[in-house]
Scaffold this active site. Structure first.
Site, PDB file in Angstrom:
ATOM      1  N   ASN A  24       0.813  -1.229   0.000  1.00 55.16           N
ATOM      2  CA  ASN A  24       0.000   0.000   0.000  1.00 55.16           C
ATOM      3  C   ASN A  24       0.840   1.270   0.000  1.00 55.16           C
ATOM      4  O   ASN A  24       0.405   2.296   0.482  1.00 55.16           O
ATOM      5  CB  ASN A  24      -0.967   0.021   1.195  1.00 55.16           C
ATOM      6  CG  ASN A  24      -1.841  -1.211   1.220  1.00 55.16           C
ATOM      7  OD1 ASN A  24      -2.307  -1.642   0.159  1.00 55.16           O
ATOM      8  ND2 ASN A  24      -2.028  -1.814   2.379  1.00 55.16           N
ATOM      9  N   ARG A  25       2.042   1.159  -0.524  1.00 55.81           N
ATOM     10  CA  ARG A  25       2.971   2.309  -0.598  1.00 55.81           C
ATOM     11  C   ARG A  25       3.319   2.876   0.778  1.00 55.81           C
ATOM     12  O   ARG A  25       3.758   4.010   0.909  1.00 55.81           O
ATOM     13  CB  ARG A  25       2.416   3.415  -1.510  1.00 55.81           C
ATOM     14  CG  ARG A  25       2.203   2.913  -2.918  1.00 55.81           C
ATOM     15  CD  ARG A  25       2.294   3.988  -3.974  1.00 55.81           C
ATOM     16  NE  ARG A  25       2.388   3.369  -5.294  1.00 55.81           N
ATOM     17  CZ  ARG A  25       3.542   3.161  -5.938  1.00 55.81           C
ATOM     18  NH1 ARG A  25       4.673   3.555  -5.412  1.00 55.81           N
ATOM     19  NH2 ARG A  25       3.552   2.588  -7.109  1.00 55.81           N
ATOM     20  N   LEU A  26       3.113   2.076   1.817  1.00 56.16           N
ATOM     21  CA  LEU A  26       3.482   2.533   3.165  1.00 56.16           C
ATOM     22  C   LEU A  26       4.912   2.055   3.422  1.00 56.16           C
ATOM     23  O   LEU A  26       5.161   1.168   4.238  1.00 56.16           O
ATOM     24  CB  LEU A  26       2.489   1.983   4.199  1.00 56.16           C
ATOM     25  CG  LEU A  26       1.037   2.388   3.940  1.00 56.16           C
ATOM     26  CD1 LEU A  26       0.111   1.812   5.010  1.00 56.16           C
ATOM     27  CD2 LEU A  26       0.892   3.911   3.894  1.00 56.16           C
ATOM     28  N   HIS A  27       5.820   2.630   2.638  1.00 59.84           N
ATOM     29  CA  HIS A  27       7.185   2.144   2.629  1.00 59.84           C
ATOM     30  C   HIS A  27       7.914   2.500   3.932  1.00 59.84           C
ATOM     31  O   HIS A  27       7.455   3.345   4.694  1.00 59.84           O
ATOM     32  CB  HIS A  27       7.931   2.730   1.422  1.00 59.84           C
ATOM     33  CG  HIS A  27       7.212   2.502   0.128  1.00 59.84           C
ATOM     34  ND1 HIS A  27       6.732   1.265  -0.220  1.00 59.84           N
ATOM     35  CD2 HIS A  27       6.869   3.360  -0.866  1.00 59.84           C
ATOM     36  CE1 HIS A  27       6.137   1.364  -1.395  1.00 59.84           C
ATOM     37  NE2 HIS A  27       6.191   2.626  -1.810  1.00 59.84           N
TER      38      HIS A  27
END
Ligand SMILES: Cc1cc2nc3c(=O)[nH]c(=O)nc-3n(C[C@H](O)[C@H](O)[C@H](O)COP(=O)(O)O)c2cc1C
Length: 203
Positions: free
Chosen positions: A177-180
């Site tokens: 979820n692009r929660l890098h």
């Protein structure tokens, strides 16, 4: 203590080793390829790929022609940034610090560990300077091969290596979820333990 991050909070050199070893098994070619960014003293940046040929707590070493564009920039401003991006692992490492030249013995050892054809190709190249036509380069290659008909080629003194001593190391890990995840390590000799402090950054 941050138990949500997947990046350990200490020992960035060991973490580099672990990620680099994994890249060695997952990347289809050149897992040791890295972007090397240099800049002139008045702030003009430039970047190109080089190969990492040695690393450890002392730093990260690559080899090149000291009379190339990068060589001139390093001589005038011995600071640089490195970047590794291993696409299939969704990982990036950024490293920044100062550079120093390897010893002549180290440069000799690495130069002569390369195949004879690579030695000839490097010795024949005035790296980064204008080439009037490809044949000129091929002629120089042939001249050197004739001059040294077998075995190792003498290392040109301008063919050398540089070691980047890390001051900052940043690890980026792609997560769902692009929660890098990002963690920056800064060298701090006064810090307890391994001499690095670290903290998370917004991705
Ligand atoms: C994957 C890859 C690895 C490379 N490795 C090196 C290297 O280890 N040393 C080097 O001098 N050039 C290497 N090159 C060539 C450089 O990217 C660059 O073209 C050359 O060093 C001249 O750069 P400069 O004009 O900025 O000095 C590599 C290129 C690629 C694409």
């Amino acid at each position: 203590m941050d138990d949500q991050s997947a990046i350990p909070e200490s020992d960035p050199v060991a973490l580099f080793d672990a990620w680099f070893a994994e890249a060695g098994t997952s990347e289809p070619n050149d897992p040791n390829a890295m972007a090397l960014a240099t800049a002139t003293p008045d702030g003009n940046p430039s970047v190109r790929m080089v190969l990492l040929k040695g690393h450890g707590p002392e730093g990260f070493t690559f080899y090149t022609n000291a009379e190339s564009r990068k060589g001139g920039e390093i001589l005038a401003n011995p600071r640089a940034a490195l970047l590794f991006h291993w696409k299939s692992l969704r990982r990036q490492i950024r490293i920044e610090g100062s550079l120093h030249e390897v010893t002549a013995a180290q440069a000799d050892e690495y130069f002569h560990s390369r195949p004879r054809v690579s030695q000839i190709g490097s010795a024949a190249s005035d790296q980064s300077r204008p080439l009037p036509g490809r044949q000129t380069y091929l002629d120089r290659v042939e001249d050197i091969a004739r001059e040294f008909p077998e075995g190792d080629i003498p290392r040109p003194s301008h063919w050398t290596g540089f070691t980047l001593v890390p001051q900052r190391m940043e690890f980026w890990l792609g997560r769902p979820n692009r929660l890098h995840d990002r963690r920056l390590f800064v060298r701090d000799e006064s810090a307890a333990g391994d001499g690095w402090t670290s903290g998370l950054l917004y991705p």
